[in-house]
Design a protein around this motif. Structure first.
Motif, PDB file in Angstrom:
ATOM      1  N   HIS A  40       0.813  -1.214   0.000  1.00 20.14           N
ATOM      2  CA  HIS A  40       0.000   0.000   0.000  1.00 20.14           C
ATOM      3  C   HIS A  40       0.847   1.264   0.000  1.00 20.14           C
ATOM      4  O   HIS A  40       0.308   2.355   0.004  1.00 20.14           O
ATOM      5  CB  HIS A  40      -1.031   0.016   1.135  1.00 20.14           C
ATOM      6  CG  HIS A  40      -1.893  -1.199   1.138  1.00 20.14           C
ATOM      7  ND1 HIS A  40      -2.707  -1.541   0.095  1.00 20.14           N
ATOM      8  CD2 HIS A  40      -2.024  -2.192   2.047  1.00 20.14           C
ATOM      9  CE1 HIS A  40      -3.313  -2.664   0.367  1.00 20.14           C
ATOM     10  NE2 HIS A  40      -2.915  -3.091   1.539  1.00 20.14           N
ATOM     11  N   SER A  42       2.809   3.364  -2.469  1.00 21.01           N
ATOM     12  CA  SER A  42       2.686   3.371  -3.929  1.00 21.01           C
ATOM     13  C   SER A  42       3.951   2.896  -4.638  1.00 21.01           C
ATOM     14  O   SER A  42       3.868   2.148  -5.608  1.00 21.01           O
ATOM     15  CB  SER A  42       2.269   4.756  -4.425  1.00 21.01           C
ATOM     16  OG  SER A  42       3.190   5.734  -4.026  1.00 21.01           O
ATOM     17  N   ASP A  45       4.208  -0.889  -4.137  1.00 21.42           N
ATOM     18  CA  ASP A  45       3.179  -1.566  -4.927  1.00 21.42           C
ATOM     19  C   ASP A  45       3.554  -1.605  -6.412  1.00 21.42           C
ATOM     20  O   ASP A  45       3.375  -2.628  -7.074  1.00 21.42           O
ATOM     21  CB  ASP A  45       1.816  -0.895  -4.751  1.00 21.42           C
ATOM     22  CG  ASP A  45       1.179  -1.187  -3.393  1.00 21.42           C
ATOM     23  OD1 ASP A  45       1.727  -2.033  -2.647  1.00 21.42           O
ATOM     24  OD2 ASP A  45       0.150  -0.578  -3.094  1.00 21.42           O
TER      25      ASP A  45
END
Length: 122
Positions: A40, A42, A45
């Motif tokens: 989570h 960014s 991810d």
């Protein structure tokens, strides 16, 4: 609309991999053998998605017809209308906010002190 084919030969297909879900953390762990730390975030991810998409288990399926589908092919007209209704706000925004509409198209710029540009940003 192009015909769709389900590719069950991919080792990530649930019938072969026994994956519980296609969540990023689950697929990443399956491919790398290590848990995804910092999910989570960014940047993390994106790196994890890149790892999944470029993995030998996935990459040969990237240009198959099922991966090239327009939104119109995925959702029916009724589904799209229903989603549009649900995405509309149920009530007007509260003060001091202003409702934005086609007729009331408000633009906004942050104050210089609040901008995130330059050496003295933020």
């Amino acid at each position: 609309s192009m015909p769709t084919k389900i590719y069950k030969s991919c080792v990530l297909h649930p019938s072969k991999s026994k994956l519980e879900s296609f969540r990023l953390t689950t697929v990443y762990h399956h491919i790398t053998g290590t848990p995804l730390q910092g999910a989570h975030d960014s940047v993390i991810d994106v790196q994890a998605q890149s790892t999944v998409v470029t993995s030998s288990q996935f990459i040969k399926f990237i240009d198959k017809s099922q991966s090239i589908r327009s939104i119109e092919d995925i959702f029916s007209r009724c589904d799209k209308l229903e989603m549009t209704k649900k995405m509309e706000p149920l009530r007007l925004v509260h003060l001091p906010w202003k409702e934005v509409s086609r007729e009331n198209n408000i633009t906004w710029e942050p104050l210089g002190i609040d901008s995130f540009e330059g050496a003295e940003a933020g």
